[in-house]
Design an enzyme around this catalytic site. Structure first.
Site, PDB file in Angstrom:
ATOM      1  N   HIS A  43      29.916 -57.329 -22.121  1.00 23.33           N
ATOM      2  CA  HIS A  43      29.159 -57.033 -20.901  1.00 23.33           C
ATOM      3  C   HIS A  43      29.281 -55.530 -20.637  1.00 23.33           C
ATOM      4  CE1 HIS A  43      28.006 -58.424 -16.574  1.00 23.33           C
ATOM      5  NE2 HIS A  43      27.623 -57.172 -16.785  1.00 23.33           N
ATOM      6  N   GLU A  75      25.743 -59.528 -22.188  1.00 22.14           N
ATOM      7  CA  GLU A  75      25.468 -59.771 -20.775  1.00 22.14           C
ATOM      8  C   GLU A  75      25.186 -58.459 -20.058  1.00 22.14           C
ATOM      9  OE1 GLU A  75      28.581 -63.505 -20.133  1.00 22.14           O
ATOM     10  OE2 GLU A  75      29.014 -61.560 -19.245  1.00 22.14           O
ATOM     11  N   THR A 105      33.411 -57.254 -11.187  1.00 19.40           N
ATOM     12  CA  THR A 105      33.028 -58.331 -12.095  1.00 19.40           C
ATOM     13  C   THR A 105      31.878 -59.093 -11.466  1.00 19.40           C
ATOM     14  OG1 THR A 105      33.871 -60.211 -13.387  1.00 19.40           O
ATOM     15  CG2 THR A 105      34.662 -59.993 -11.106  1.00 19.40           C
ATOM     16  N   HIS A 197      33.199 -67.851 -15.946  1.00 26.20           N
ATOM     17  CA  HIS A 197      33.914 -67.082 -14.940  1.00 26.20           C
ATOM     18  C   HIS A 197      35.155 -67.842 -14.486  1.00 26.20           C
ATOM     19  CE1 HIS A 197      33.517 -63.197 -12.926  1.00 26.20           C
ATOM     20  NE2 HIS A 197      34.346 -63.716 -12.035  1.00 26.20           N
ATOM     21  N   GLY A 220      36.830 -64.686 -20.922  1.00 25.16           N
ATOM     22  CA  GLY A 220      37.484 -63.433 -21.246  1.00 25.16           C
ATOM     23  C   GLY A 220      38.854 -63.298 -20.624  1.00 25.16           C
ATOM     24  N   HIS A 221      38.908 -63.138 -19.312  1.00 26.42           N
ATOM     25  CA  HIS A 221      40.155 -62.759 -18.644  1.00 26.42           C
ATOM     26  C   HIS A 221      41.285 -63.746 -18.916  1.00 26.42           C
ATOM     27  CE1 HIS A 221      42.690 -60.846 -15.621  1.00 26.42           C
ATOM     28  NE2 HIS A 221      43.016 -62.060 -15.232  1.00 26.42           N
TER      29      HIS A 221
END
Length: 247
Positions: A43, A75, A105, A197, A220-221
């Site tokens: 992203h 993204e 974010t 998310h 991701g995180h």
């Protein structure tokens, strides 16, 4: 089988703390793909605080040359800068997100009714290039018919509220129900379904059970955080198992 796309933004953010070439995004990507991830997500934002423009093409070339069966998802907010990058990189999927440049974010989906005229020509433009288009959507059935009408192939449900309710079971159940209603509407419209998310190993399995038409998750995180304990490859396998993949 539900595809797992590994978002590399957090890895790039760590790298950018120093003017050094590590952690190397391609190395981390190879570990994730080798452990069974279906693809990689980036992203890029205008300030390049994590993913840099150069990263996009280095990762694209690595995927094409070494993992031609894996997918690349880019993204971002579809301004002309981002669209030019996407049209040059030619990913498998472009996910359009209504981000403000200053946002830390993503935190909401498109208002499809208000932004239909903005989105429609962009969706058409990308699809003419052979790129699958996914639109970031709030956890609600509202507006999904418009997403379908303007030609989107998929929607990606924003799962932030669901992920944020990790310490409140009642709230989590309510947020999951919202996602389930939205997923049902997407299925009725024959829209492909992605989600992303704040998804974790712990909350993925209930999500998968509630959204039987789920095609892909982008994570991701939480995945990178878990990798500090388990390593990238084992973490990818743990997330795949949470998705129901008997890896």
């Amino acid at each position: 089988m539900i595809n797992l796309s590994v978002n590399l933004n957090a890895v790039a953010l760590l790298r950018n703390r120093r003017n050094l070439p590590w952690p190397d995004l391609c190395d981390i990507g190879r570990l994730a793909l080798g452990a069974g991830a279906a693809g990689l997500t980036v992203h890029p934002r205008p300030d390049e605080r994590h993913i840099r423009k150069s990263d996009i093409f280095i990762l694209r070339d690595m995927l094409r040359q070494e993992y031609p069966d894996k997918e690349y998802n880019i993204e971002g907010f579809p301004d002309e800068r981002w669209l030019a990058i996407v049209e040059e990189a030619m990913p498998d999927q472009a996910t359009l997100v209504p981000d403000d440049p200053d946002q830390a974010t993503s935190d909401h989906g498109w208002d499809f009714a208000a932004q239909r005229d903005f989105l429609a020509p962009i969706v058409e433009r990308l699809k003419k290039r052979g790129i699958r288009v996914s639109l970031f959507a709030n956890p609600s059935p509202e507006g999904l018919d418009i997403a379908k009408e303007i030609g989107a192939d998929r929607v990606e449900l924003y799962t932030g509220p669901y992920g944020a309710s990790f310490n409140d079971r009642e709230r989590q159940a309510k947020e999951l129900q919202k996602l389930a209603f939205a997923a049902q509407r997407a299925q009725e419209l024959r829209l492909g379904l992605n989600a992303g998310h704040d998804l974790t190993v712990q909350n993925l399995t209930p999500l998968v059970m509630a959204l039987p038409n789920l095609d892909e998750v982008s994570i991701g995180h939480a995945l990178i955080a878990d990798a500090l304990k388990f390593g990238i490859a084992e973490t990818v396998r743990r997330f795949r198992r949470a998705l129901g993949d008997p890896c």
